[in-house]
Design an enzyme around this catalytic site. Structure first.
Site, PDB file in Angstrom:
ATOM      1  N   LYS A   1      32.417  44.893  53.073  1.00 46.87           N
ATOM      2  CA  LYS A   1      32.495  45.227  51.645  1.00 46.87           C
ATOM      3  C   LYS A   1      33.829  45.873  51.283  1.00 46.87           C
ATOM      4  O   LYS A   1      33.876  46.853  50.544  1.00 46.87           O
ATOM      5  CB  LYS A   1      31.330  46.143  51.242  1.00 46.87           C
ATOM      6  CG  LYS A   1      29.940  45.684  51.704  1.00 46.87           C
ATOM      7  CD  LYS A   1      29.338  44.618  50.845  1.00 46.87           C
ATOM      8  CE  LYS A   1      27.827  44.469  50.978  1.00 46.87           C
ATOM      9  NZ  LYS A   1      27.250  44.291  52.306  1.00 46.87           N
ATOM     10  N   ARG A   2      34.935  45.305  51.785  1.00 50.84           N
ATOM     11  CA  ARG A   2      36.244  45.876  51.510  1.00 50.84           C
ATOM     12  C   ARG A   2      36.806  45.392  50.180  1.00 50.84           C
ATOM     13  O   ARG A   2      36.256  44.483  49.546  1.00 50.84           O
ATOM     14  CB  ARG A   2      37.216  45.506  52.641  1.00 50.84           C
ATOM     15  CG  ARG A   2      36.827  46.027  54.035  1.00 50.84           C
ATOM     16  CD  ARG A   2      36.747  47.531  54.101  1.00 50.84           C
ATOM     17  NE  ARG A   2      36.809  48.032  55.477  1.00 50.84           N
ATOM     18  CZ  ARG A   2      35.752  48.360  56.235  1.00 50.84           C
ATOM     19  NH1 ARG A   2      34.536  48.267  55.763  1.00 50.84           N
ATOM     20  NH2 ARG A   2      35.936  48.816  57.470  1.00 50.84           N
TER      21      ARG A   2
END
Lengths: 271, 271
Positions: B96-97
């Site tokens: 989830k960057r």
């Protein structure tokens, strides 16, 4: 660290400067590359040269993760070095994390417990239960993206949601979350005129402000519209300070840049 | 890995199952805790027991980072084990960057180059220039959050933006980004009725679907509304498989759960 301790440090140092540690091995003086841990050694030199002028350091996790296990070791050593030698400094893991509840709890554990950061940046897209696990940690702060300083900020953050911009809805909604007193917000400096609106929604919160300097934002404009009675601002500079020079004088030049910002800040605080 | 290779694997294995590796040391059989690297050893046992039934593994980075340097070593060993022994498997770094351009480039380097994942999950809030650096990697895939399976999904993702929900705008906008053919999307299974709408916007993209099983979503409903002619779905199960038992039979039980899902999938593919 409590918010009150951060405010006291700001008053004492006459600074609300945050130094971003985004270490790219291609941009640091070449002699570091011969050392066992060039990233940590470079950070240490920057910290030694600027710690009396800055109230916060913000290691950017991407620049450590890119180097794998060695990078994670450098991150651990960097945060330990700050905590051991300058415990008054507010530390920010710039990680932009956020996931479902049990996953966010693990990220919170990683940054607040394992690495002992005072704060971590998070993204809001997944909503309340992706952020509240971070807020549950006493004495720790969660810095949520509101309005960022990049071009892509206008893709979604400023979309019109029932008559107001999405980032305003994000700010408003977050105030209702449990332990919301532990929230701070990322607000880009490239849009100083937005600070007036933002302060109507979150008058008392600290704002972490990237985009002054390299990205073109003006310190005086941000302070004019964004400062509150407890200052309420942390102005970040990364490249403008840490890459002020690529030569042997890099630390002196970094200090000179930090000093220039601190002096501007002191003048604003005293005006 | 190319999308075509993923599709061929799905047809061959008659499965579109992704196994999520979210290893919490409190939930695995106690004997692992005596080993030097319990997280890797547990993952290895799960992979050995399920690799012929699954087409993808999804290590969740939070569950490694929570254990610091040791955790990052476990992550490195886990991805290496999959790549070395089962190169046909599609690997997903569930991270989830997302950050400004040069930072996203470093995250892409971390997951695509240093760790050799086939794909990584990203968050959309910072817009185009936060995602395009991931899309620039040939043969790699970027899986962007669209509509997640948690309660907080309704805080922002379904807000009304000029007459449509935000997640739809996110899907539409992303189609105009450079190398958007490398995009896949996260769509939670708990809202099967949404898949019809989503398929109108992204008919050909692969969707990574969490929320079947532990979170209550129905496999048949998701397939009914979400499947396309190339299948176009990766159904994730984490806790339902890896924590099927905490006893010595944990691997057998994990396999039994994976087999149950694979058989359901085979029946759907043949219908």
């Amino acid at each position: 660290m409590t918010t009150q301790q951060l405010i006291e440090q700001i008053k004492k140092k006459q600074s609300f400067l945050c130094v971003g540690l985004d270490v790219d091995l291609n941009k640091i003086p070449a002699h570091f590359l011969e050392l066992e841990d060039p990233i940590f050694e470079f950070n240490k030199a920057i910290i030694d040269a600027t710690h009396d002028l800055a109230v916060a350091y913000k290691p950017n996790t991407a620049f450590f993760e890119a180097y794998g296990i060695k990078g994670w070791i450098s991150l651990q050593k960097t945060i330990n070095y700050i905590n051991d030698n300058h415990p008054e400094i507010f530390t920010i893991a710039d990680a932009k994390r956020g996931d479902i509840g049990n996953t966010s709890s693990m990220y919170a554990k990683a940054f607040f417990e394992d690495l002992s950061f005072d704060s971590v940046t998070v993204a809001p897209y997944m909503g309340k239960d992706s952020v509240e696990p971070f807020l549950a940690f006493e004495g720790k702060h969660t810095i949520m993206l509101a309005l960022t300083s990049n071009e892509g900020a206008f893709d979604f953050q400023t979309l019109n949601v029932d008559g107001e911009e999405l980032y305003k809805r994000v700010l408003e909604t977050s105030k209702s979350w449990k332990n919301s007193q532990n929230l701070m917000y990322v607000v880009g400096a490239t849009k100083a005129e937005y600070f007036t609106e933002i302060r109507k929604i979150v008058p008392n919160s600290f704002l972490l402000v990237p985009g002054v300097g390299a990205q073109g934002g003006s310190l005086s404009e941000v302070c004019k519209y964004g400062m509150n009675e407890n200052v309420g601002l942390l102005i970040n500079s990364s490249r403008g300070i840490i890459y002020a020079s690529k030569e042997a004088d890099f630390a002196e030049k970094a200090r000179a840049e930090a000093l220039k910002m601190q002096q501007e800040m002191a003048a604003i605080l005293q005006s």
